[in-house]
Design an enzyme around this catalytic site. Structure first.
Site, PDB file in Angstrom:
ATOM      1  N   ASP A   3       0.874  -1.163   0.000  1.00  0.00           N
ATOM      2  CA  ASP A   3       0.000   0.000   0.000  1.00  0.00           C
ATOM      3  C   ASP A   3       0.917   1.221   0.000  1.00  0.00           C
ATOM      4  O   ASP A   3       2.096   1.141   0.366  1.00  0.00           O
ATOM      5  CB  ASP A   3      -0.956  -0.005   1.205  1.00  0.00           C
ATOM      6  CG  ASP A   3      -2.156   0.918   0.955  1.00  0.00           C
ATOM      7  OD1 ASP A   3      -2.089   1.743   0.010  1.00  0.00           O
ATOM      8  OD2 ASP A   3      -3.147   0.833   1.691  1.00  0.00           O
TER       9      ASP A   3
HETATM   10  C1  BGC Z   1      -4.996   3.427   0.113  1.00  0.00           C
HETATM   11  C2  BGC Z   1      -5.086   2.482  -1.053  1.00  0.00           C
HETATM   12  C3  BGC Z   1      -4.948   3.240  -2.331  1.00  0.00           C
HETATM   13  C4  BGC Z   1      -3.606   3.952  -2.322  1.00  0.00           C
HETATM   14  C5  BGC Z   1      -3.307   4.727  -3.589  1.00  0.00           C
HETATM   15  C6  BGC Z   1      -3.766   4.310   0.040  1.00  0.00           C
HETATM   16  O1  BGC Z   1      -3.867   5.339   0.959  1.00  0.00           O
HETATM   17  O2  BGC Z   1      -5.008   2.709   1.310  1.00  0.00           O
HETATM   18  O3  BGC Z   1      -6.301   1.792  -1.017  1.00  0.00           O
HETATM   19  O4  BGC Z   1      -5.078   2.386  -3.428  1.00  0.00           O
HETATM   20  O5  BGC Z   1      -3.595   4.862  -1.238  1.00  0.00           O
HETATM   21  O6  BGC Z   1      -4.066   5.873  -3.648  1.00  0.00           O
END
Ligand code: BGC
Length: 802
Positions: free
Chosen positions: A746
């Protein structure tokens, strides 16, 4: 377009004759989907569909309609039809008349609040004078009262218990506390007053709930004046239209709840300890999550207001001719005939539940093991449904060695199957399957806890956990990266170290396309890459085109494209400054409420086209974490409290997306069930609950839909960060389940890059830390072979893209 051209050159060419992104056709599909996702909770005296042609609309939510959640799950679309606008249209069509003075007031009020910078759903309910409400009641005897809720990532819908902890969450959490007090699960003081005024003045009140998460509904059930109620969820850009259509009877409801609606927030077993410690959460309720808790224990059952799987229709249905047939091994087919016994058209869901033999291992009283929705049935029409049943989905995990240590066990005995229209409305006919000896699937212990205190057992007792194991801290041989250097770092791309390697540059026969065209083996290609080339490949790369969540790949000297990623799941998320509008679909929970995986697949396919048209290779969708508690800030992005529903819906979404030869990325693996302090919060949980509940949807999706990618989660699992967790990312995901795609981190997690690579996570997003991986390599902490392993995952997945 020839292979990878979209990734190399990000052309502005439409995918079809006309652009599909945000097209009329897609918006129409979003509306159609929204129409199938709403759940009718209450319909006394058949108040719905509206027979009265004069109504009053109450509540700022008629204008302050919330199309979906915030954060990375937000979507920028061309317009949003709110409930008020949709009713104006109905009035123009001569379908009804409504009282305008109040609506005009709400319209101005909400617009002013938005102008002040407040966001949809985060506005106080304005107080109305009693005289105003009385005046409105002179116009009509029926009021439609609308409520909306907003939530998003990095905060939860439950106020933190310690004031100092608010710095670890989004500022909006403070605003939520000011508006709702402890939780927006409950009505605010002003909302309660509005409900009171409505019930005092109108003969009939119909409540519409525009929330992506569960809220209190006890007052709805208990108040006689409230004759109708609908859980509309968050339905995307055309939600207002779908809601007005449903209330006016232009369509019928066919959604069912995917979560248990209990009488109080504190009736859910996980709530009282949810914020006890900002750095950890104990999953003491073990496998008894959602209906598995409420249905198993009698005292809990009494607290259910609207149960899992529940939803009314404008017509009635009967189930008949139930039968079960053995197909092969542990696979069966259950058949049932559904007849529309009412006077109007509708669709019904046949839900199949299993009662396993009580046996030795703890099991919930009932588990959903299959479901099927009918096509539209006219009055008197019937349909024979066939539901596939795989008994292995019922296996319990034995982490205590009561039957066979570390095995999935299908205990011997009689398995009883029931069909019904919800968990509490089951047909009397019982179908049975007899298992003569315990059936085992032996695995090894993984992810076991080290400090889980108690677990809830089948007798309703919290007993001392006996499965704790000593854990050695995962030590980084280069120290731990300062977390302040990890947040929000934008990748600049690798420095072109290869400029002097003229041999590679000159020679196109060394380009990666040769592997795609079967002119070179993957091993031969990988052998051309230097250590630094490989280190470049394992970190996020700069945005191109309209992307805002970065890419990966990007070794031009070897002809490896820079493949972009983009957020979902409620639509392709492109930042507003690009001036590209995309389609905002119903949120994941709403889609699950349709109980229609074909519909979900069609949305995956359509949304996937928008992703591809915008030259993006991976859509960071679907999210399949479990609704462990009703107040997790991101529940709207996830499907259900039930792993089977999440697994089926997630699989359908992945299949739909990947029919476009772009990748789906299933997230957040695993146990990201709390948003507050999510990057430092340890989920403390038994291996049994992990395997039976929390990773089950991921397992189903990997086995049934072959996703190109999985995203590891921010949180810690029993003392080890998910992103550095080899047991999770390699032993279970790849070795046990056979996953062969990429694992992304993530974005900007707090893990150490080289430890992530060793664990089996292949690309650190948004940005990688080449110098730290190089340092680890120079110290022999990570080898060329390890990196080749990651690179093979990355490259073989890029091969799958168009
Ligand atoms: C989130 C993800 C997301 C990623 C990219 C993170 O803060 O938890 O679900 O895909 O950001 O934006």
């Amino acid at each position: 377009m020839s292979k990878w051209k979209r990734h190399f050159y990000t052309p502005v060419l439409p995918l079809e004759e006309k652009r599909v992104t945000g097209s009329k056709e897609h918006i129409e599909l979003s509306k159609q989907a929204a129409r199938e996702c709403m759940v009718l909770l209450k319909n006394e005296y058949s108040i719905l569909p509206l027979k009265e042609r004069k109504i009053v609309l109450l509540g700022k939510a008629i204008v302050d309609y919330v199309k979906g959640g915030g954060g990375s799950g937000d979507v920028y679309c061309e317009y949003i039809t709110n409930i008020y606008q949709a009713f104006c249209k109905k009035e123009k069509e001569g379908k009804l008349q409504f009282y305008h003075a109040l609506c005009d007031f709400y319209d101005t009020y909400v617009k002013d609040e938005y102008a002040k910078g407040n966001r949809a759903g985060m506005i106080e309910e304005p107080l109305l004078e009693d005289t105003e409400v009385r005046k409105a009641a002179e116009f009509a005897s029926v009021a439609i009262l609308c409520l909306s809720r907003f939530s998003g990532e990095n905060w939860d819908r439950l106020a933190l218990s310690n004031e100092d902890d608010f710095v670890k969450v989004e500022n909006i959490a403070i605003q939520s506390k000011e508006l709702y007090g402890i939780s927006d699960f409950y009505l605010s003081i002003n909302e309660r007053r509005l409900v009171q005024q409505a019930c005092n003045n109108f003969e009939s009140v119909i409540v519409v709930i525009n929330s992506g998460g569960v809220i209190d509904t006890k007052w709805i059930k208990d108040t006689p004046n409230i004759k109708g109620a609908v859980v509309a969820s968050q339905l995307g850009m055309e939600g207002g239209t779908a809601i007005a259509d449903l209330l006016c009877g232009d369509i019928y409801p066919s959604g069912k709840l995917v979560d248990t609606y209990a009488d109080d927030l504190f009736s859910y077993p996980c709530i009282s300890s949810f914020h006890k410690d900002i750095n950890s959460v104990e999953y003491n309720e073990d496998i008894f999550v959602g209906y598995r808790y409420f249905n198993t224990f009698e005292s809990a059952n009494a607290k259910v207001v609207y149960p899992f799987g529940y939803g009314l229709s404008y017509t009635t249905f009967s189930f008949s001719d139930l039968s079960i047939k053995h197909i092969e091994a542990q696979c069966y087919e259950v058949r049932v005939t559904v007849t529309n016994t009412g006077s109007s058209s509708g669709k019904e869901v046949a839900e199949l539940y299993c009662e396993a033999p009580r046996g030795i291992l703890d099991k919930p009283s009932l588990i959903l093991v299959g479901f099927k929705k009918t096509k539209e049935l006219k009055s008197g029409e019937r349909e024979l449904l066939t539901i596939s049943l795989d008994l292995s989905n019922l296996a319990s995990y034995d982490d205590e060695g009561l039957i066979a240590k570390n095995a999935y066990v299908l205990e011997k005995g009689i398995y009883k199957f029931y069909i019904g229209s919800s968990i509490d409305r089951l047909e009397k006919t019982v179908l049975t399957v007899s298992v003569n000896a315990d059936i085992l699937r032996q695995v090894e212990t993984k992810l076991s806890p080290s400090r889980l205190t108690t677990r809830l057992n089948r007798n309703g007792e919290y007993v001392i956990n006996t499965t704790n194991k000593q854990k050695n801290e995962l030590v980084s041989g280069i120290g731990r990266q300062d977390i302040n250097t990890l947040e929000g770092v934008i990748p600049v791309g690798h420095i072109d170290r290869n400029t002097t390697r003229a041999d590679v540059r000159a020679s196109m026969d060394k380009w990666f396309i040769n592997v795609a065209e079967d002119k070179m083996s993957m091993d031969d290609f990988i052998s051309l890459l230097s250590i630094d080339d490989m280190i470049d490949l394992v970190g996020g790369q700069p945005n191109t085109g309209v992307a805002n969540t970065y890419g990966f790949g990007n070794l031009p000297l070897f002809g490896i494209p820079n493949v972009m990623t983009a957020d979902g799941p409620a639509g392709l998320r492109i930042l507003p400054e690009c001036e590209v509008n995309t389609t905002a679909w119903p949120c994941a929970t709403a889609l699950a409420q349709s109980w229609n995986p074909d519909l979900v697949e069609s949305i995956g396919y359509a949304a996937g086209k928008e992703v591809k048209e915008n030259n993006i290779g991976f859509w960071l969708t679907p999210g399949v974490n479990i609704h462990r508690n009703p107040v997790c800030g991101r529940n709207f992005e996830y499907y259900s409290e039930d792993p089977f529903v999440a697994g089926i819906m997630g699989s359908a979404m992945v299949v739909g997306i990947q029919r476009n030869h772009i990748g789906a990325c299933v997230k957040h693996f695993a146990l990201n069930n709390k948003e507050s302090n999510r990057k430092e919060c340890d989920s403390i949980v038994s291996e049994k609950a992990i395997r039976e509940i929390y990773i089950k949807p991921f397992e189903m999706i990997v086995k049934n839909a072959n996703p190109y990618a999985i995203m590891s989660s921010y949180n810690i699992i029993n003392g080890v960060r998910a992103a550095e967790n080899k047991e999770l990312l390699s032993d279970i995901l790849r070795d046990e389940w056979g996953f062969d795609g990429i694992v992304f981190s993530d974005w900007w997690n707090h893990s150490e890059h080289y430890l992530e690579l060793l664990a089996g996570e292949d690309v650190k997003m948004g940005n990688g830390y080449c110098e730290r991986v190089r340092e680890a390599f120079d110290k022999n902490l990570i080898t060329r072979k390890d990196l080749e392993n990651n690179v093979r995952h990355i490259l073989s997945t890029i091969l799958k893209l168009d």
